[in-house]
Design an enzyme around this catalytic site. Structure first.
Site, PDB file in Angstrom:
ATOM      1  N   LYS A  81       0.733  -1.185   0.135  1.00 35.82           N
ATOM      2  CA  LYS A  81      -0.057   0.046  -0.102  1.00 35.82           C
ATOM      3  C   LYS A  81       0.887   1.252  -0.018  1.00 35.82           C
ATOM      4  O   LYS A  81       0.350   2.236  -0.672  1.00 35.82           O
ATOM      5  CB  LYS A  81      -0.767   0.022   1.099  1.00 35.82           C
ATOM      6  CG  LYS A  81      -1.958  -0.970   1.111  1.00 35.82           C
ATOM      7  CD  LYS A  81      -2.737  -0.927   2.765  1.00 35.82           C
ATOM      8  CE  LYS A  81      -3.536  -2.393   2.563  1.00 35.82           C
ATOM      9  NZ  LYS A  81      -4.016  -2.386   4.006  1.00 35.82           N
ATOM     10  N   GLN A 125      -4.720  -2.174   9.958  1.00 31.73           N
ATOM     11  CA  GLN A 125      -4.547  -3.447   9.210  1.00 31.73           C
ATOM     12  C   GLN A 125      -5.027  -4.620   9.878  1.00 31.73           C
ATOM     13  O   GLN A 125      -4.896  -4.737  11.040  1.00 31.73           O
ATOM     14  CB  GLN A 125      -2.961  -3.632   9.011  1.00 31.73           C
ATOM     15  CG  GLN A 125      -2.858  -4.816   8.136  1.00 31.73           C
ATOM     16  CD  GLN A 125      -3.409  -4.683   6.662  1.00 31.73           C
ATOM     17  OE1 GLN A 125      -3.235  -3.749   6.116  1.00 31.73           O
ATOM     18  NE2 GLN A 125      -3.848  -5.606   6.184  1.00 31.73           N
ATOM     19  N   ASP A 148     -11.029   1.733   4.952  1.00 30.55           N
ATOM     20  CA  ASP A 148     -11.609   0.383   4.642  1.00 30.55           C
ATOM     21  C   ASP A 148     -12.950   0.455   4.312  1.00 30.55           C
ATOM     22  O   ASP A 148     -13.349  -0.580   3.822  1.00 30.55           O
ATOM     23  CB  ASP A 148     -10.965  -0.420   6.040  1.00 30.55           C
ATOM     24  CG  ASP A 148      -9.699  -0.860   5.686  1.00 30.55           C
ATOM     25  OD1 ASP A 148      -9.135  -1.051   4.639  1.00 30.55           O
ATOM     26  OD2 ASP A 148      -9.063  -1.035   6.776  1.00 30.55           O
TER      27      ASP A 148
END
Length: 365
Positions: A81, A125, A148
């Protein structure tokens, strides 16, 4: 000047930037959709949007990533990312915390980032250590900064066909379909996978009304999963115009299940032992080699990928506008907690600075 447009505008542009795929009956093998090519296209668009935003006198958007523990896959995902993000000029920090961090400490950190006006997007994460409840953590992230799309408010807005931040993989599937001109209106779609972060959102995007605030695909969607009997799975697959494989089962979808002319998008990620080398390798849910020999198919191979994050896009509300760049330029690490593999991989990037970030991490410029 207005702020950068929402992804909806980006989707509208995609109608004029479709990859025309060869699907004539004379074609003897499947047409492979290049997800990497599509990802480059989206990143180019995002980079242009970011630079225009900054040139108009706005502050460069900033993303904060919290990474807990030393899970190799998580470190790899975050590194990918950050590499992608560097391409389009979004500032960022990656905050590493030890596996034994308490849930309360993690919630405190999230609260600080929620209230920090310099942070536009925030993600934690996953997966998290067993002693931390993931749903509690996802719901602690401010909905407006929820990169997200996992906060219950954003999930609810998605289910109500309202504009919101979507999870990256479902959004990637949607972009593949839109940008390659795969028709969905009135079509039969099989989504093999029912996870709340992948399978369910994909199904929601594809079956909902195309005239709503967040337009859907107007398809008839069937959801199966790893416990669907094989024969039933075969029956559903054989009538599907589009198959999205997201169950996390290697070779779940085989060539004999797919009808001629279907489109197959594989977003499964599985680690298997290579029978020749004995080493682990990553594969999808579709028997790619067998399926690619089928006539008149369109197939997205595992490598392409949404697994590589087709859409590194986040949105943030600033000065009444929304920007949706996909990655970031600056990384930070709590070097005392980073594992050696992560540290060594980060050395590929420009030099480490000893400066401290506001959140206690040294910054990789």
């Amino acid at each position: 000047m207005a702020a950068i447009r929402t992804l909806r505008k980006l989707c509208q542009h995609s109608q004029h930037q479709v990859c025309k795929l060869h699907t004539s009956a004379s074609r003897q093998e499947a047409v492979v959709i290049s997800g990497r090519k599509l990802a480059r296209q989206i990143r180019d668009e995002a980079r242009a949007d970011v630079e225009k935003w900054v040139l108009d006198g706005n502050r460069r958007p900033h993303l904060s990533v919290i990474l807990v523990g030393d899970n190799p896959a998580s470190h790899s995902y975050v590194l990918n990312k950050t590499r992608a993000a560097a391409e389009i000029g979004i500032s960022s920090e990656t905050i590493l915390k030890h596996t034994d961090i308490s849930e309360e400490e993690l919630l405190d950190l999230i609260d600080k980032l929620n209230t920090d006006h310099r942070v536009d997007g925030l993600l934690v994460q996953l997966p998290l250590p067993d002693h931390i409840d993931e749903r509690t953590i996802c719901n602690a992230v401010a909905p407006a900064k929820d990169v997200d799309g996992f906060h219950v408010v954003n999930v609810g807005r998605m289910c109500l066909d309202q504009t919101t931040m979507l999870p990256a993989t479902p959004w990637g599937v949607w972009e593949i379909i839109q940008r390659t001109g795969i028709p969905t209106f009135g079509k039969n779609v099989l989504v093999a996978g029912r996870s709340k972060n992948v399978g369910m959102p994909i199904a929601m995007l594809l079956h909902t009304d195309g005239h709503h605030e967040r337009p859907g695909g107007d398809a008839t969607v069937t959801i199966t999963h790893r416990y669907t009997p094989k024969e039933q799975l075969r029956q559903h697959a054989q009538i599907a115009d589009i198959i999205v494989a997201a169950a996390g089962v290697p070779n779940l979808i085989t060539a004999d299940m797919i009808k001629e002319g279907a489109a197959v998008i594989d977003v499964g990620i599985n680690r298997v032992k290579d029978p020749v080398t004995g080493k682990d390798r990553l594969v999808g849910d579709v028997d790619f080699e067998g399926t690619a020999k089928q006539q008149n198919l369109r197939i997205s191979n595992f490598d392409c990928s949404v697994s590589n994050k087709l859409l590194h896009i986040f949105r943030c509300e600033e000065k009444g506008g929304i920007h949706h760049p996909g990655s970031w330029r600056r990384r930070t690490h709590d070097c005392g907690h980073a594992n050696e593999e992560h540290y060594q991989s980060c050395k590929e990037c420009p030099a480490v600075s000893p400066r401290e970030s506001p959140h206690g991490c040294c910054i990789l410029n």
